[in-house]
Design an enzyme around this catalytic site. Structure first.
Site, PDB file in Angstrom:
ATOM      1  N   LYS A 176      58.583  88.277  14.961  1.00 11.07           N
ATOM      2  CA  LYS A 176      57.884  89.524  14.652  1.00 11.07           C
ATOM      3  C   LYS A 176      56.389  89.285  14.783  1.00 11.07           C
ATOM      4  CE  LYS A 176      55.978  90.971  11.065  1.00 11.07           C
ATOM      5  NZ  LYS A 176      55.483  91.390   9.723  1.00 11.07           N
ATOM      6  N   ASP A 202      55.509  94.924  15.264  1.00 12.29           N
ATOM      7  CA  ASP A 202      55.450  95.733  14.044  1.00 12.29           C
ATOM      8  C   ASP A 202      54.028  96.269  13.825  1.00 12.29           C
ATOM      9  OD1 ASP A 202      56.216  96.934  11.674  1.00 12.29           O
ATOM     10  OD2 ASP A 202      56.034  95.086  10.493  1.00 12.29           O
ATOM     11  N   ARG A 223      57.639  84.249   4.820  1.00  9.55           N
ATOM     12  CA  ARG A 223      57.205  83.086   4.060  1.00  9.55           C
ATOM     13  C   ARG A 223      58.315  82.112   3.679  1.00  9.55           C
ATOM     14  NH1 ARG A 223      53.101  86.997   0.828  1.00  9.55           N
ATOM     15  NH2 ARG A 223      54.772  88.417   1.428  1.00  9.55           N
TER      16      ARG A 223
END
Length: 229
Positions: free
Chosen positions: A30, A57, A206
């Site tokens: 992404k 995105d 993360r």
């Protein structure tokens, strides 16, 4: 079904180092605003050269004609998916889809950000109804306007599928491994839970990028996603 690794890095140099050091060539990724606004379309070409499927995105939100013209430019990049905000309205979503005409890029509409909860919707945005009601409203609007699917938290996927059909795609951020921190997201879930609730695609940031061993974390996400283990 794919798991997109969120490349939330400020520069291509850091992005390239992360991908190479952790043997992640070719994995779906992404690209968000932080990286795209720094590097521009060149970042897409570099990633495509290493065979990465790409979820761009950018969450476009503007007047319909502006979004239409922007999507025409994005269509030339041949990414797999791109986002617009569903709150921009039916005509804007429709024009976004028209801008992608002739390309294979899927249009995904963002419903309610996973950093938001009922309190934010009511007190700050003045929206009636809880998160789930608003997600359903925006998902139905997006489908009517021609979007291929929506971005939502895992927890709303079953009601989206119920109201919009199983073929209406759902991509879900806010994915965390069990031992990862929640950070600034409120509506999160594990890969196993996402599979159980019917997500078509996942976005994991993360839990992978900040892991001690990102490659091992990616493999664990894939194991849980594919096998529920």
């Amino acid at each position: 079904m794919s798991v997109f690794v969120a490349l939330d890095f400020p520069t291509w140099t850091e992005t390239e180092r992360f991908l190479k050091d952790n043997d992640l060539a070719g994995v779906p990724v992404k690209v968000g605003m932080e990286l795209f606004y720094r590097e521009g379309p060149a970042i897409i070409e570099k990633l495509k050269a290493d065979n990465h499927p790409i979820f761009l995105d950018l969450k476009l939100h503007d007047i319909p004609n502006t979004v239409h013209q922007a999507m025409k430019n994005i269509a030339s990049l041949n990414v797999d998916m791109v986002t617009t905000h569903a709150i921009g309205g039916k005509e804007m979503i429709y024009q976004a889809k028209q801008g992608l005409a002739g390309s294979s890029t899927k249009l995904m509409a963002v419903t309610i950000l996973t950093s938001m909860d009922d309190n934010v919707l009511e007190r700050e945005l003045g929206l009636s109804g809880d998160v789930e009601e608003n997600v359903i409203r925006f998902a139905a609007l997006a489908k009517e306007a021609g979007a291929d699917g929506v971005v939502s938290s895992v927890h709303e996927v079953p009601v989206i599928k119920k109201h919009c059909g199983d073929d209406f795609l759902s991509i879900t951020p806010g994915i965390r491994l069990a031992d990862s921190s929640q950070d600034d997201q409120k509506r999160i879930a594990t890969p196993e839970k996402a599979k159980e609730l019917g997500s078509d695609f996942l976005v994991v940031g993360r839990s992978i990028t900040k892991a001690e061993n990102p490659r091992k974390a990616y493999e664990q996400v894939m194991k849980e996603w594919q096998h529920g283990e």
